[in-house]
Write a protein that holds these residues in place. Structure first.
Motif, PDB file in Angstrom:
ATOM      1  N   ASN A 174       0.812  -1.217   0.000  1.00  0.00           N
ATOM      2  CA  ASN A 174       0.000   0.000   0.000  1.00  0.00           C
ATOM      3  C   ASN A 174       0.844   1.265   0.000  1.00  0.00           C
ATOM      4  O   ASN A 174       0.360   2.330  -0.377  1.00  0.00           O
ATOM      5  CB  ASN A 174      -0.925   0.018   1.222  1.00  0.00           C
ATOM      6  CG  ASN A 174      -1.955  -1.080   1.187  1.00  0.00           C
ATOM      7  OD1 ASN A 174      -2.797  -1.138   0.300  1.00  0.00           O
ATOM      8  ND2 ASN A 174      -1.893  -1.988   2.160  1.00  0.00           N
ATOM      9  N   ILE A 175       2.086   1.161   0.450  1.00  0.00           N
ATOM     10  CA  ILE A 175       2.940   2.342   0.551  1.00  0.00           C
ATOM     11  C   ILE A 175       4.054   2.283  -0.487  1.00  0.00           C
ATOM     12  O   ILE A 175       4.480   1.204  -0.913  1.00  0.00           O
ATOM     13  CB  ILE A 175       3.561   2.501   1.953  1.00  0.00           C
ATOM     14  CG1 ILE A 175       4.421   1.285   2.313  1.00  0.00           C
ATOM     15  CG2 ILE A 175       2.465   2.725   2.993  1.00  0.00           C
ATOM     16  CD1 ILE A 175       5.196   1.445   3.616  1.00  0.00           C
ATOM     17  N   ALA A 209       2.131   7.347  -0.126  1.00  0.00           N
ATOM     18  CA  ALA A 209       1.246   6.450  -0.874  1.00  0.00           C
ATOM     19  C   ALA A 209       0.773   7.139  -2.144  1.00  0.00           C
ATOM     20  O   ALA A 209       0.643   8.365  -2.199  1.00  0.00           O
ATOM     21  CB  ALA A 209       0.033   6.054  -0.028  1.00  0.00           C
ATOM     22  N   GLY A 210       0.505   6.321  -3.170  1.00  0.00           N
ATOM     23  CA  GLY A 210      -0.039   6.857  -4.418  1.00  0.00           C
ATOM     24  C   GLY A 210       1.008   6.903  -5.504  1.00  0.00           C
ATOM     25  O   GLY A 210       1.628   5.901  -5.839  1.00  0.00           O
ATOM     26  N   GLY A 211       1.215   8.091  -6.076  1.00  0.00           N
ATOM     27  CA  GLY A 211       2.154   8.246  -7.163  1.00  0.00           C
ATOM     28  C   GLY A 211       1.628   7.624  -8.444  1.00  0.00           C
ATOM     29  O   GLY A 211       0.457   7.254  -8.564  1.00  0.00           O
ATOM     30  N   ARG A 232      -4.976   1.055   5.711  1.00  0.00           N
ATOM     31  CA  ARG A 232      -4.161   0.341   4.721  1.00  0.00           C
ATOM     32  C   ARG A 232      -2.674   0.429   5.068  1.00  0.00           C
ATOM     33  O   ARG A 232      -1.933  -0.559   4.969  1.00  0.00           O
ATOM     34  CB  ARG A 232      -4.397   0.923   3.330  1.00  0.00           C
ATOM     35  CG  ARG A 232      -5.777   0.668   2.759  1.00  0.00           C
ATOM     36  CD  ARG A 232      -5.803   1.113   1.303  1.00  0.00           C
ATOM     37  NE  ARG A 232      -7.113   1.095   0.720  1.00  0.00           N
ATOM     38  CZ  ARG A 232      -7.728   0.024   0.219  1.00  0.00           C
ATOM     39  NH1 ARG A 232      -7.124  -1.164   0.283  1.00  0.00           N
ATOM     40  NH2 ARG A 232      -8.914   0.117  -0.328  1.00  0.00           N
ATOM     41  N   VAL A 233      -2.209   1.618   5.452  1.00  0.00           N
ATOM     42  CA  VAL A 233      -0.795   1.801   5.769  1.00  0.00           C
ATOM     43  C   VAL A 233      -0.396   0.953   6.974  1.00  0.00           C
ATOM     44  O   VAL A 233       0.689   0.363   7.012  1.00  0.00           O
ATOM     45  CB  VAL A 233      -0.493   3.290   6.003  1.00  0.00           C
ATOM     46  CG1 VAL A 233       0.889   3.476   6.624  1.00  0.00           C
ATOM     47  CG2 VAL A 233      -0.585   4.065   4.690  1.00  0.00           C
ATOM     48  N   LEU A 234      -1.280   0.883   7.962  1.00  0.00           N
ATOM     49  CA  LEU A 234      -0.977   0.086   9.152  1.00  0.00           C
ATOM     50  C   LEU A 234      -0.792  -1.389   8.816  1.00  0.00           C
ATOM     51  O   LEU A 234       0.001  -2.092   9.470  1.00  0.00           O
ATOM     52  CB  LEU A 234      -2.079   0.253  10.199  1.00  0.00           C
ATOM     53  CG  LEU A 234      -2.033   1.552  11.011  1.00  0.00           C
ATOM     54  CD1 LEU A 234      -3.227   1.623  11.957  1.00  0.00           C
ATOM     55  CD2 LEU A 234      -0.732   1.651  11.803  1.00  0.00           C
ATOM     56  N   LEU A 235      -1.500  -1.892   7.803  1.00  0.00           N
ATOM     57  CA  LEU A 235      -1.312  -3.277   7.383  1.00  0.00           C
ATOM     58  C   LEU A 235       0.143  -3.519   6.999  1.00  0.00           C
ATOM     59  O   LEU A 235       0.759  -4.525   7.390  1.00  0.00           O
ATOM     60  CB  LEU A 235      -2.229  -3.606   6.199  1.00  0.00           C
ATOM     61  CG  LEU A 235      -3.713  -3.751   6.485  1.00  0.00           C
ATOM     62  CD1 LEU A 235      -4.495  -3.943   5.181  1.00  0.00           C
ATOM     63  CD2 LEU A 235      -3.968  -4.945   7.415  1.00  0.00           C
TER      64      LEU A 235
END
Length: 490
Positions: A360-361, A386-388, A405-408
């Motif tokens: 996710n990151i 995140a993203g890009g 999501r980031v915590l996952l």
């Protein structure tokens, strides 16, 4: 030392230059525009700096809350001789903080395991990040033929050709995400990493080129230090990775304070047009637009801002390729945790995630390991991106979903337990310009636009590099060009 210079309400309906023939309008108060205005003012030029938003600094902003420090945009930058001179002029030497030398590991994820990126030839031979076959491919790089075609080549094509697909996936792709939040399949090697591409052209091999650079450095001829893919050539100053005690906004605050009285916040420029040998700038909010006549204009805005402006036909004629520069969205998520809730030692710069890992990151910085005063004593700060170009939709998610999501990823990679005690989410709908294949058309358009419109100058991170240091240099260089133009024009 926040000094606000919001003068938007002080403009008179017919504000002009009072007969001063040395007057310049700078449009855009990001770091490039701030440096340009600062340098011009040092030269005795009458400057007006316009900024559409309510604050200066562009992407550089810092939030302090609950003992945590969160950067909205860049977290650090590499110095140069020019940057060191600027810091001295602004009297910021005592505010500078260098990155912790012990936090020099750059982790890269492979098969869900964080592995230190090899920084020396010996480490490369022993790393588990690359297979034996990939290491052998790197050693055979000097035997690869030099490309004879003179067409633009993507970063991915260049790396696969010279170093193999595994090096692309696990050594280059993650760093592309860290610098450009981009896609190596679409970025231009010649424009995103010109000095690296030049090694092949000049020496026929990256390995041979780097060896020659080291020899020259050891003899005092040049410095092979790299940052974001660019080789520097100044032996006089040691390149340092720095921030400031109170965060990156210290730099833009100091620049803003140094040009107090010239800045117009909340004052978008709507129209720029040439009138005889000078320029007319129309700026202001709806119903309160004001005009100013100046001798030169510096457009220090993102490329896409040009598309939203009213411009005369001669300007619009050549600027179309500039207006089409891509800027993928990125979200910055700064999270604070109790130290006891993070199993990993966070003994490094951060971690980068290759696209093939499907996380996710894009990556994360271990901010409180890198610089002091980023978290309370019993806590740590981790800054995630995140993203890009890789996952644009991920950047657009709301804060709660993005944190989830980031915590996952952080739980699996860093052993994070529990919930964050601090969170700051900043969404950039247009983050970093992409130097894609064919980018020469953008640079040619900028050159031609300036040539066909004497007194108009284009500057910013879409033209001369995306790092903070590049933007500082861009502001300094455009100020020098403008000053020279004003001298020639009399």
């Amino acid at each position: 030392m926040r000094v606000l210079a919001d003068m938007a309400g002080n403009l008179t309906p017919t504000e002009g230059d009072g007969g001063d023939v040395r007057s310049v309008a700078v449009v855009g108060a990001g770091v490039t525009g701030l440096v340009a205005a600062y340098e011009l003012r040092r030269r005795g030029v009458n400057v007006t700096l316009y900024e559409a938003s309510g604050h200066a600094g562009g992407a550089i902003r810092t939030t302090h809350a609950d003992g945590f420090l969160a950067e909205h945009g860049p977290n650090s930058f590499v110095t140069s001789a020019a940057v060191d001179t600027l810091l001295q002029q602004l009297d910021l030497q005592d505010d500078v903080v260098e990155a912790n030398p012990e936090a020099n590991k750059r982790y890269v994820v492979r098969s869900s395991v964080m592995t230190p990126f090899p920084l020396t030839p010996a480490a490369m031979l022993g790393t588990s990040l690359l297979s034996f076959k990939a290491k052998l491919r790197v050693l055979l790089e000097p035997l690869v033929r030099t490309r004879t075609q003179d067409t633009d080549e993507s970063v991915a094509s260049f790396v696969r050709r010279r170093l193999g697909h595994e090096v692309l996936d696990y050594a280059v792709d993650p760093f592309i995400s860290g610098i450009f939040a981009g896609d190596p399949e679409t970025l231009s090697m010649a424009h995103a990493f010109p000095r690296v591409a030049e090694l092949e052209r000049q020496y026929g091999s990256l390995s041979k080129g780097l060896m020659m650079q080291r020899k020259r450095f050891s003899s005092g001829e040049s410095n092979p230090a790299t940052h974001e893919g660019h080789l520097t050539s100044s032996p006089a100053a040691r390149a340092r990775l720095i921030s400031f005690v109170d965060g990156m906004q210290t730099l833009t605050d100091a620049l803003e304070a140094s040009i107090a009285g010239t800045l117009r916040l909340g004052c978008p420029v709507r129209l720029v047009h040439r009138q005889e040998a000078r320029w007319v700038v129309d700026a202001g909010q709806d119903g309160a637009s004001r005009s100013r006549t100046v001798d030169a204009v510096v457009m220090a805005t993102p490329a896409h801002v040009l598309a939203a402006m009213e411009m005369s036909a001669p300007m619009r004629k050549f600027a179309a390729p500039i207006e089409r520069v891509e800027y993928p969205p990125v979200s910055t998520l700064t999270l604070g945790f109790r130290r006891e809730d993070v199993a990993h030692r966070l003994d490094g710069f951060g971690v980068l995630v290759p696209a093939t890992e499907r996380r996710n990151i894009l990556g994360a910085l271990f901010s409180s390991s890198l610089f002091p005063s980023r978290a309370p004593d019993d806590c740590v700060t981790i800054t995630c991106f995140a993203g890009g170009a890789r996952q644009a939709d991920r950047a657009r998610e709301d804060t709660d979903l993005l944190v989830e999501r980031v915590l996952l990823d952080l739980r699996q990679l860093l052993g994070v337990r529990g919930e964050p005690v601090f969170a700051k989410h900043v969404y950039w709908p247009r983050a970093i310009p992409q130097y894609t294949v064919g980018y020469q058309a953008v640079k040619d358009a900028a050159d031609t636009t300036e040539q066909q419109n004497p007194g108009l100058y284009l500057a910013g991170n879409y033209r001369n590099g995306v790092s903070v240091g590049d933007c500082v240099a861009s502001g300094q260089q455009v100020a020098e060009r403008v000053a020279s133009y004003l001298t020639r024009a009399g």
